[in-house]
Write an enzyme that holds these catalytic residues in place. Structure first.
Site, mmCIF file in Angstrom:
data_model
loop_
_atom_site.group_PDB
_atom_site.id
_atom_site.type_symbol
_atom_site.label_atom_id
_atom_site.label_comp_id
_atom_site.label_asym_id
_atom_site.label_seq_id
_atom_site.Cartn_x
_atom_site.Cartn_y
_atom_site.Cartn_z
ATOM 1 N N GLU A 3 144.685 -68.448 136.539
ATOM 2 C CA GLU A 3 145.064 -68.428 138.107
ATOM 3 C C GLU A 3 146.573 -68.876 138.072
ATOM 4 O O GLU A 3 146.817 -69.720 138.753
ATOM 5 C CB GLU A 3 143.939 -68.957 138.729
ATOM 6 C CG GLU A 3 142.700 -68.437 138.742
ATOM 7 C CD GLU A 3 141.628 -68.892 139.933
ATOM 8 O OE1 GLU A 3 141.700 -69.853 139.734
ATOM 9 O OE2 GLU A 3 140.973 -68.078 140.243
ATOM 10 N N GLU A 42 135.264 -65.270 134.096
ATOM 11 C CA GLU A 42 134.272 -65.959 135.130
ATOM 12 C C GLU A 42 133.487 -65.069 135.765
ATOM 13 O O GLU A 42 133.764 -63.956 136.318
ATOM 14 C CB GLU A 42 135.126 -66.719 135.948
ATOM 15 C CG GLU A 42 135.791 -67.928 135.391
ATOM 16 C CD GLU A 42 136.673 -68.766 136.350
ATOM 17 O OE1 GLU A 42 136.388 -68.816 137.591
ATOM 18 O OE2 GLU A 42 137.835 -69.042 136.026
HETATM 19 C C1 GAL Z 1 137.962 -69.607 139.732
HETATM 20 C C2 GAL Z 1 138.617 -70.332 139.028
HETATM 21 C C3 GAL Z 1 137.996 -71.631 138.508
HETATM 22 C C4 GAL Z 1 137.036 -72.189 139.853
HETATM 23 C C5 GAL Z 1 136.131 -71.188 140.147
HETATM 24 C C6 GAL Z 1 135.587 -71.682 141.627
HETATM 25 O O1 GAL Z 1 138.805 -68.611 140.658
HETATM 26 O O2 GAL Z 1 139.477 -69.912 137.969
HETATM 27 O O3 GAL Z 1 138.873 -72.566 138.060
HETATM 28 O O4 GAL Z 1 138.070 -72.661 140.700
HETATM 29 O O5 GAL Z 1 137.066 -69.995 140.829
HETATM 30 O O6 GAL Z 1 134.522 -72.689 141.411
HETATM 31 MG MG MG Z 2 141.975 -72.081 140.657
#
Ligand code: GAL
Ligand code: MG
Length: 999
Positions: free
Chosen positions: A441, A513
């Protein structure tokens, strides 16, 4: 202390730091380094321990002489190294996700910049003095200066990388003084905006390496399979310090036998016949010894190669599937400081729950952690220590406009490259690492493109990815040619399928993710799994995230552990409990979501196929029957009537095989289910023979359609403007004309309601309801009122009352209209028939059903439905249909932020009993129920679990439907099929009281 603002200098991130090299620990020639702890090396001097540290609020407050041996540091408090200041009661806890805790003014940081002045002593003997001595820091957050005996050695940054200093010139025989000044903020802070508690200090190991004048400085090991993987090649390149030398090498196979040996100076190649290949399923390691005159280094070697073929990723020529989790270094007591034991605990839990991959979000782990992954078998995405998420929060900025602020900054370019190099060069010899990640990010721009090109060039043997590369901002045309994967986060399955349907998209898709595990969740694991199993173009995904982050707040007077999250320490900015989003609690207790994940990732899946059982392997390499056998349970109407054990047929990786049913169906009528529970056959590192690996439940015969019948009777009915009173032989019930529900249920001489019954559309929002909750509240579901438009005793048959109900909240128009018909039978059984019409202008309902509070004592529970753990329409893969018994107290699920929990879907019947009465409920279609000592209002309004007061009474919700869980706290909106959004619905549920029968 005078300084030159080095911590704000983006032109020189390090001073006096040795060039990057692979991680290894040299041993003395007489030692056996194979699988030895590094602490046992004679060349390794661990400096961890109790140091002194004084925290100053700014560098100008640090005495000039603090680094000098003469300085009187007697007043300096003790400080364990490694540790984080914040876990030692210093500075302040702060949990911030996207927002920088400091003004966005790179490379500058506030003048009020807490700094920790560390001092320790170590002893150097004459033998050491004649050699080279290197001082290693494996992790310091965020910037630090180093002095030895008052001489400035240098400075470094990049919190999660190793910094090595040559301290040879500064040493004296006897006692030596090491001083370190750690700055909380630095230019590096702008690159470390990872979603976590922001902690500081020397949080990883510090040690000396004692080495000869001439030594192996760096080496690289690469492996490839050859000739259809009947052979393999190991290529080793060596770089020397102090002039090129000679080395002897030996290679041992995974069983410890010498395979071959040789001599070399700078490179050599080993050819293997019928090699053992390394995979996470078969983490077989060779051991390569590199011997020089004065040292021996052992490098574990996993023989494997990783390539892509079209949109498939191949490991050793075979398609690979990642079942991954995102993992942070996080512990409520030790913060970022993680010991071997803590790491092993995580790895053990992961293995026990069928996880095969770890993304080191969002920075490199300790180098020994990576080696643990080599040894125990986990694929890794190794991520550079970079996240600049806060750039989207600049005033007037956003994801679409300013994400590239740092990625496209010329000044930051070398810093991005530095971080990527420190990650890749350090871990390049690890077989576990199959993918490099440039960070998280941080938008995209030339900084990442150049780092990506460098990485591809430096290590063409692994895949490269960077999720941020799809963000196009600032007019920059993104070049993504250096990335092997198309990686995204949190897209819904339909998005991925659509992307795959486009032939122009040629790279493998990776969900770096997905399935935000926050609180009660995630609810969509199986839907994603279907995607992964069906679509070969998806490499898999990494669930966000492994553990809840929280800080230890001690215990309550009644002994409950207090975990604190954002805002609990008075910090600003903070992001409340958004960090409490793991599959395990901060102290590593698996959440129900992890159990769900385990079964979704079971090694084999069964289904019925022409009267046989078809088994499908979800493994990529191992043959299932080598690893697993099974036991079976035959259930009649949820009750186990027969059980046994069996051997699985051979099921090749990713293949299928059939086997006959292990038993015959029972003669008696009723629903018949077969549960196959897969058991480990042999002991492995973290899984013992007999441990459950997962299960399937196959319905062999559906239940006949159940028709519940009421013994109708003409009962005594009295009514006035407010109530309708119905009584029979052993009961007297009172229905409230203003709620359309009963306000009193007297059975067998005692009142069985602790409060009036009511219709219920609300639930204590789960963390995954975070977004929809706002819409629900706008609709007024949290304050819904019922208006009984009409309420009549029906004369037709038996005893019945019909209510016309209108549901609406202040401000808003009605969202739901219902007809409820209550019929009361001769024995006091109540049958409720509901027909609802929902106004589709409104959002889906959290739930719909009736709720009653039962007096203290209704503690024993049994039910036939999905258990034993909480189950929801989209979160029931760790559950099976069965008959379960327990207590209401045990239905409590301990979420740090209280929320809806403990429901059970797919129920046929349930029963709660106290000493003299059982309340039972049954329906002719599956229903959901929740029995709890924690009513929904309490769960809605309480911030922490340790503040909850358990009620003696029991809240019982009998629901037509409780909407699914999903993972919308970060992921997609709840899928339609799990949401109560039908425009019309009907249900019939029976309930009543009965004497307690002994079971
Ligand atoms: C994503 C990010 C993670 C965490 C997650 C929310 O966007 O990469 O680091 O922030 O969201 O829990
Ligand atoms: Mg982040």
């Amino acid at each position: 202390m005078r300084h030159r603002h080095e911590f704000e200098d983006w032109t020189r991130p390090h001073e006096g730091v040795m060039p990057n090299r692979a991680y290894y620990i040299p041993f003395a020639p007489g030692q056996n380094p194979v699988q030895a702890m590094r602490e046992s090396s004679e060349r390794f001097v661990l400096l961890n321990g109790t140091w002194q540290m004084q925290l100053y609020d700014k560098i100008s407050a640090v005495p000039e002489e603090f680094c000098q041996p003469e300085f009187d540091a007697s007043g300096y408090p003790q400080m364990p190294v490694p540790s984080c200041w914040q876990t030692q009661g210093l500075d302040q806890n702060q949990y911030s996700n996207v927002r920088y805790p400091i003004p966005f003014d790179p490379p500058f940081v506030p003048h009020q910049n807490p700094c920790g002045a560390y001092r320790t002593h170590f002893t150097v003997d004459a033998a050491m003095l004649s050699q080279q001595v290197y001082l290693n820091f494996e992790g310091v957050d965020s910037f630090f200066y180093v002095w030895v005996n008052g001489h400035r050695v240098g400075y470094s940054q990049v919190s999660h990388s190793t910094s090595e200093f040559d301290v040879t010139p500064y040493l004296v025989e006897g006692e030596n003084l090491l001083t370190v000044l750690v700055m909380k903020w630095s230019v590096g802070t702008y690159l470390e905006c990872q979603d976590k508690f922001r902690m500081s200090g020397i949080f990883r190991d510090v040690y000396l390496l004692v080495r000869p004048k001439q030594y192996i400085r760096d080496f690289g090991v690469r492996t490839w399979g050859r000739e259809n993987y009947t052979r393999a090649v190991i290529q080793v390149g060596v770089e020397w310090n102090g002039g090129e030398g000679e080395l002897e090498w030996e290679l041992y196979d995974p069983q410890g036998s010498l395979v071959c040996q040789g001599e070399a100076a700078t490179e050599f190649t080993i050819h293997l016949e019928q090699p053992h290949f390394w995979t996470a399923e078969t983490p077989e390691l060779y051991q390569l010894l590199l011997r020089t005159e004065a040292e021996v280094i052992c490098q574990p070697v996993g023989v494997r190669d990783i390539t892509t073929k079209g949109r498939q990723v191949l490991l050793n020529g075979k398609p690979l599937r990642l079942k991954g989790v995102n993992r942070h270094d996080s512990d409520p007591v030790t913060g970022f400081t993680i010991s071997y034991e803590q790491a092993l605990k995580d790895l053990a839990l992961m293995k026990q729950h069928n996880v095969n991959a770890i993304r080191s979000s969002h920075y490199p782990n300790a180098p020994w952690f990576v080696q643990m992954c080599d040894r125990y078998g986990f694929y890794m995405i190794d991520e550079a220590d970079i996240e600049c998420h806060g750039v989207t929060e600049v005033f007037g900025g956003g994801d679409e406009t300013t994400f590239g602020l740092i990625a496209q900054s010329k000044e930051f370019e070398p810093l991005i490259l530095d971080r990527v190099q420190r990650c890749i060069i350090r871990d390049k010899n690890s077989p576990a690492v199959i993918i490099w990640s440039l960070g998280n990010e941080s938008g995209h721009g030339p900084g990442f493109e150049k780092a990506g090109i460098w990485g591809r060039d430096y290590d063409p043997t692994r895949l490269m990815h960077y999720e941020g590369s799809w963000h196009q901002t600032g007019g920059h045309i993104n070049d993504t040619s250096m990335f092997d994967l198309y990686s995204r986060m949190y897209n819904e399955p339909a998005f991925v399928r659509e992307w795959l349907a486009n032939p122009a998209n040629t790279k493998p898709f990776l969900l770096v993710e997905y399935c935000h595990a926050m609180g009660n969740g995630p609810g969509d694991l199986e839907d994603y799994e279907k995607l992964f199993l069906e679509e070969p173009g998806v490499l898999g995904g990494f669930v966000w995230e492994w553990c809840d982050h929280a800080v230890d707040g001690g215990v309550t007077a009644d002994g409950r552990r207090k975990f604190l999250y954002g805002g609990d320490s008075g910090e600003f900015p903070h992001d409340i409990n958004f960090c409490v989003d793991g599959l395990v609690s901060p102290d590593r207790i698996p959440h129900t979501g992890l159990k769900e994940l385990k079964n979704v990732w079971r090694p084999v899946r069964a289904r019925l196929c022409d009267g046989e059982i078809q088994l499908r392997s979800t493994l990529d390499f191992a043959e299932v029957s080598q690893l697993a056998e099974y036991r079976w349970e035959l259930q009649l109407d949820g009750v186990v009537v027969e059980e046994g054990r069996g051997e699985l047929p051979a099921i090749p990786a990713r293949g299928t095989a059939c086997m006959p049913l292990p038993c015959a169906l029972p003669q008696q009528p009723g629903r018949v289910d077969l549960r196959l529970v897969y058991l480990a056959r042999t002991d492995a590192d973290f899984v013992k023979a007999g441990d459950e690996l997962g299960f399937d439940q196959l319905t062999l015969r559906q239940a006949e359609k159940r028709e519940l019948v009421l013994q109708s009777a003409v009962l005594a009915v009295e009514e006035d403007d407010e109530e309708i009173r119905v009584s029979g032989e052993n009961f007297a019930y009172v229905l409230d004309r203003f709620t359309g529900c009963f306000k009193s249920l007297v059975w067998n001489g005692a009142e069985r309601l602790a409060g009036p019954m009511g219709f219920n559309v609300w639930r204590a929002p789960t963390d995954n309801d975070r977004k929809i909750r706002r819409v629900w509240e706008q609709a007024g579901y949290d304050r819904a009122q019922v208006r009984v438009a009409d309420c009549q005793v029906l004369a037709e048959e038996g005893t019945a009352i019909r209510c016309e109900l209108v549901f609406a909240a202040s401000i808003r128009q009605p969202f739901l209209r219902c007809t409820a018909v209550w019929r009361i039978g001769a024995d006091g059984t109540i049958a409720l028939k509901l027909e609802g019409k929902r106004d589709e202008v409104f959002p889906f309902l959290p739930r719909f059903g009736v709720r009653m509070m039962l007096p203290a004592g209704f503690e024993q529970l049994d039910y036939t439905g999905y258990g034993p753990q909480e189950s929801y329409l989209d979160k029931k893969n760790a559950c099976w249909f069965g008959h379960f018994a327990g207590t209401v107290s045990d239905e409590y699920v301990n979420y740090i932020k209280p929320q809806e929990h403990g429901s059970h879907v797919g129920c046929e019947q349930m029963r709660l009993h106290c000493a003299d009465a059982a309340l039972w409920a049954a329906a002719d279609q599956p229903f959901s129920f929740r029995a709890s000592h924690y009513p929904q209002e309490l769960l809605t309004s309480t911030a922490h679990n340790f503040e909850l007061k358990k009620s003696d009474e029991v809240e019982l919700c009998l629901d037509y439907k409780n909407s699914g869980i999903g993972s919308n706290s970060c992921g997609p909106v709840l899928a339609d099929e799990y949401a109560l959004k039908e425009s019309e619905f009907r249900m019939q549920i029976f309930f009543g009281f009965a004497p307690v029968t002994a079971e």
